[in-house]
Design an enzyme around this catalytic site. Structure first.
Site, PDB file in Angstrom:
ATOM      1  N   LEU A 154       0.649  -1.129  -0.013  1.00 39.02           N
ATOM      2  CA  LEU A 154      -0.020   0.221   0.251  1.00 39.02           C
ATOM      3  C   LEU A 154       0.955   1.279   0.098  1.00 39.02           C
ATOM      4  O   LEU A 154       0.346   2.347  -0.369  1.00 39.02           O
ATOM      5  CB  LEU A 154      -1.044  -0.116   1.418  1.00 39.02           C
ATOM      6  CG  LEU A 154      -2.044  -0.925   1.323  1.00 39.02           C
ATOM      7  CD1 LEU A 154      -2.572  -1.091   2.547  1.00 39.02           C
ATOM      8  CD2 LEU A 154      -3.024  -0.939   0.258  1.00 39.02           C
TER       9      LEU A 154
ATOM     10  N   LYS B  80       5.011   2.828   0.844  1.00 39.85           N
ATOM     11  CA  LYS B  80       6.677   2.595   1.393  1.00 39.85           C
ATOM     12  C   LYS B  80       7.140   3.994   1.979  1.00 39.85           C
ATOM     13  O   LYS B  80       6.657   4.968   1.672  1.00 39.85           O
ATOM     14  CB  LYS B  80       7.512   2.260   0.189  1.00 39.85           C
ATOM     15  CG  LYS B  80       7.153   1.123  -0.582  1.00 39.85           C
ATOM     16  CD  LYS B  80       8.359   0.935  -1.786  1.00 39.85           C
ATOM     17  CE  LYS B  80       7.768  -0.370  -2.593  1.00 39.85           C
ATOM     18  NZ  LYS B  80       8.898  -0.670  -3.754  1.00 39.85           N
TER      19      LYS B  80
ATOM     20  N   GLY C 230       9.883   5.491   5.382  1.00 39.20           N
ATOM     21  CA  GLY C 230      11.174   5.596   6.091  1.00 39.20           C
ATOM     22  C   GLY C 230      11.311   4.380   7.062  1.00 39.20           C
ATOM     23  O   GLY C 230      12.228   3.955   7.630  1.00 39.20           O
TER      24      GLY C 230
ATOM     25  N   ASN D 206       7.679  -0.831   4.867  1.00 42.63           N
ATOM     26  CA  ASN D 206       6.600  -1.263   3.824  1.00 42.63           C
ATOM     27  C   ASN D 206       5.291  -1.292   4.520  1.00 42.63           C
ATOM     28  O   ASN D 206       5.262  -2.103   5.408  1.00 42.63           O
ATOM     29  CB  ASN D 206       6.833  -2.457   2.853  1.00 42.63           C
ATOM     30  CG  ASN D 206       7.938  -1.800   1.931  1.00 42.63           C
ATOM     31  OD1 ASN D 206       8.226  -0.728   1.879  1.00 42.63           O
ATOM     32  ND2 ASN D 206       8.597  -2.733   1.417  1.00 42.63           N
ATOM     33  N   VAL D 207       4.190  -0.899   4.033  1.00 45.36           N
ATOM     34  CA  VAL D 207       2.797  -1.196   4.578  1.00 45.36           C
ATOM     35  C   VAL D 207       2.014  -2.331   3.350  1.00 45.36           C
ATOM     36  O   VAL D 207       2.207  -2.007   2.274  1.00 45.36           O
ATOM     37  CB  VAL D 207       1.910  -0.080   4.669  1.00 45.36           C
ATOM     38  CG1 VAL D 207       0.466  -0.143   5.615  1.00 45.36           C
ATOM     39  CG2 VAL D 207       2.702   0.927   5.548  1.00 45.36           C
TER      40      VAL D 207
ATOM     41  N   ASP E 294       7.199  12.794  11.735  1.00 48.09           N
ATOM     42  CA  ASP E 294       7.194  12.809  10.450  1.00 48.09           C
ATOM     43  C   ASP E 294       5.827  12.931   9.907  1.00 48.09           C
ATOM     44  O   ASP E 294       5.248  12.187   9.352  1.00 48.09           O
ATOM     45  CB  ASP E 294       7.631  11.063  10.065  1.00 48.09           C
ATOM     46  CG  ASP E 294       7.791  11.060   8.537  1.00 48.09           C
ATOM     47  OD1 ASP E 294       8.320  12.007   7.825  1.00 48.09           O
ATOM     48  OD2 ASP E 294       8.022   9.983   7.970  1.00 48.09           O
TER      49      ASP E 294
END
Length: 624
Positions: A310, A312, A314, A317-318, A427
């Protein structure tokens, strides 16, 4: 004949009015009852900081109120006001919020009895009333809460015996009654973790056998009479020797069996999971947090297939996943997952983050820890991230963008000023603001920087963030604060206005440098229409545009001390105090000698690779 007809009509209208009124009070979603119950709670509390100011008794929907969390059906499921210096009493009207799952009122100054009406909350899973001044007895009605798993009543002034009804709560995982004035006898509590130290009438020294519920000995064994049950003299010594020998033999057998199990797992090349569960693979933790097995998440994501990614970033990954019960989830596989050690601390931090409950924060379903992996499981957000929606179709309209800005600000406000302990995101960007089915903003990835830095020393850390969103003081010194998040939020506002990602801004044909420098130039030239996303065309409010740009510029001021707090940002986005704040900032600009402010282009000139989302570690002058 006319009179009976008129009378019948009058009766019909009266019945219709009565039915309508009753139906409004008993709406399927129970909104009116929930508003009344919440106002009852507010009216019985003293609120020195005004955190409940936006609770309005005339409202029909409490889901936008601070400290209130609602389900997708707009039912109140969470009430969290920890560490807000609230005093007064807890109203029994809380028992009318029958859909509540989580109540967090710890670290306040609330007095009076614990309402027995809490026993009506059949769906309640987490109740934390610790570190207050509650008095009176523990209501026996709490034993009726068959969904309750986490109960903290410690550090209050509770008296009387511990209710027998608590002994019937087989589902209870955590119970803390320490540091009260509870008297005996103490029933046999079945919770996996039970603490009652600090109650002088039960635990005078703290070494009494009943002071801790966690024991390897069966609870039915009479610890006080064990010695008396044995005859005196040599037979007693002989029996003790036999018992000691049998115990030692059993322990050796257990160690041998465990060693053989580990060897078999290693031989079959399977991962050994860090596990603190003590019976039947239970997976329910604090705040209903679930511990997943790695294999379970492998299956859900088709072995972390690239087709299921879904996003990417820092942190890792999702992946989109489907659990065995059909639930859609998003699984974040952390990049720092292969760091050795730290399993217990990671789990503790995850459980603490799971207690940060707010409608504008992404709920954490659960996690998975193995010697080589760290994974977090979240609900799947059907509308993706703000970054993806700004590029997609249909175009996000102006009112939705304003709604997203306000929702994200409220989520950050909770993390900074209403969460205990407070959390700095580090972030804040469009890719980390997710959208639910109704395009309501949900702040994601909060707390991850803290999770992944738990093994860092006190002098080094990784500066985590995205180029174009990082505050200047954080980039140059590595020292973060709430004001670094405020800077990132200001850039997020500019992304919502322009429809462009700050990181990709310099790729545009006629645009060079950082987005913030360009916006400042356009604002000075009073050509704000040039800032607006071209896909919006002229479908926006020019006054609201001016206000949002001003808020963004206030948030992105060079010195962190000049930036507003998120509570001030929320008020300004709601139309309160912006004019005064903006005028004050302009006076400061013209009357004070300002330090030299390098442009963002200069600050990021050495970061030429736009794909770099994680800046390298740098030395700090001291602990963060």
């Amino acid at each position: 004949m006319e009179r009976p007809k008129g009378f019948a009509l009058l009766c019909f209208l009266s019945f219709f009015w009565f039915w309508s009124s009753t139906n409004a009070l008993l709406s399927p979603k129970g909104v009116n009852f929930e508003v009344q119950a919440l106002m009852g709670i507010k009216n019985s509390l003293e609120d020195p900081h005004g955190v409940l100011d936006n609770w309005d008794g005339d409202a029909v929907d409490p889901c936008s109120w601070t400290m209130v969390t609602c389900s997708a059906e707009n039912l109140v499921i969470g009430l969290g006001t920890p560490s807000q210096s609230l005093s007064g009493t807890l109203s029994p009207s809380i028992g009318n919020l029958t859909n509540l799952q989580i109540v967090l009122l710890q670290n306040n100054n609330i007095t009076g009895p614990i309402p027995s009406d809490l026993g009506k909350l059949s769906k309640l899973q987490t109740l934390d009333l610790s570190n207050n001044f509650f008095s009176g007895e523990i209501p026996s009605s709490l034993g009726h809460l068959r969904s309750l798993q986490y109960l903290r009543l410690n550090n209050n002034s509770l008296v009387g015996a511990c209710p027998e009804s608590l002994a019937n709560m087989t589902q209870l995982s955590f119970l803390d009654l320490s540091y009260n004035n509870i008297s005996g006898p103490v029933p046999r509590i079945l919770a996996k973790s039970f603490n009652i130290v600090g109650n002088p009438l039960v635990c005078a020294t703290g070494k009494e056998p009943n002071c801790h519920g966690i024991t390897l000995m069966p609870m039915s064994m009479n610890l006080n009479n064990t010695e008396d049950a044995l005859p005196s003299g040599r037979p007693k010594t002989h029996k003790m020797a036999i018992v000691f020998g049998l115990s030692l033999g059993c322990l050796c057998l257990i160690v041998l069996g465990f060693g053989l199990f580990i060897w078999w797992r290693h031989k079959n090349n399977q991962q050994a999971f860090f596990d603190v569960k003590d019976r039947h693979h239970e997976e329910v933790y604090l705040g209903n947090l679930k511990r997943f097995q790695f294999r379970e998440l492998q299956i859900a994501t088709h072995n972390f297939s690239s087709k299921h990614i879904l996003g990417k970033g820092g942190f890792g990954n999702v992946y989109k996943g489907v659990l065995s019960d059909g639930t859609l989830v998003a699984v974040k596989r952390l990049k720092d997952g292969n760091a050795a050690g730290g399993e217990i601390q990671f789990q503790t931090e995850v459980e603490m983050i799971s207690l940060a409950v707010h409608r504008n924060l992404l709920k954490l379903y659960g996690f998975c820890v193995t010697p080589t992996e760290r994974l977090l499981v979240y609900p799947y957000m059907s509308n993706g991230s703000v970054a993806s929606r700004l590029k997609g179709k249909p175009v996000l309209d102006w009112s939705t963008r304003k709604q997203i800005a306000l929702g994200a600000a409220r989520g950050l406000l909770y993390l900074h000023e209403q969460c205990d302990p407070k959390i700095i995101h580090r972030d804040v960007k469009a890719a980390n603001i997710l959208l639910d089915d109704y395009c309501e903003a949900v702040v994601g990835d909060f707390g991850l920087a803290k999770l992944l830095d738990h093994q860092d020393s006190h002098v080094t850390t990784a500066v985590r963030g995205t180029v174009g969103h990082i505050a200047p003081e954080y980039l140059s010194t590595g020292q973060s604060s709430e004001k670094t998040d405020v800077f990132g939020f200001g850039i997020l506002l500019l992304e919502l206005i322009t429809g462009q990602r700050a990181l990709e801004f310099g790729k545009a044909a006629n645009q060079k440098g950082a987005m913030l420098d360009w916006v400042k130039k356009i604002h000075l030239e009073k050509k704000l229409e040039l800032l607006v996303d071209k896909d919006l065309k002229s479908n926006y409010d020019r006054i609201e545009l001016e206000e949002m740009v001003q808020v963004a510029l206030l948030c992105t001021q060079y010195l962190p001390g000049h930036r507003p707090k998120m509570s001030e940002v929320v008020r300004m986005l709601e139309g309160d105090g912006l004019a005064e704040k903006w005028e004050a900032s302009q006076r400061a600009d013209t009357t004070k000698c300002k330090p030299h402010e390098p442009s963002l282009s200069d600050r990021y000139s050495d970061l030429t690779d736009d794909s770099v989302l994680l800046v390298q570690a740098m030395e700090l002058s001291g602990p963060r």
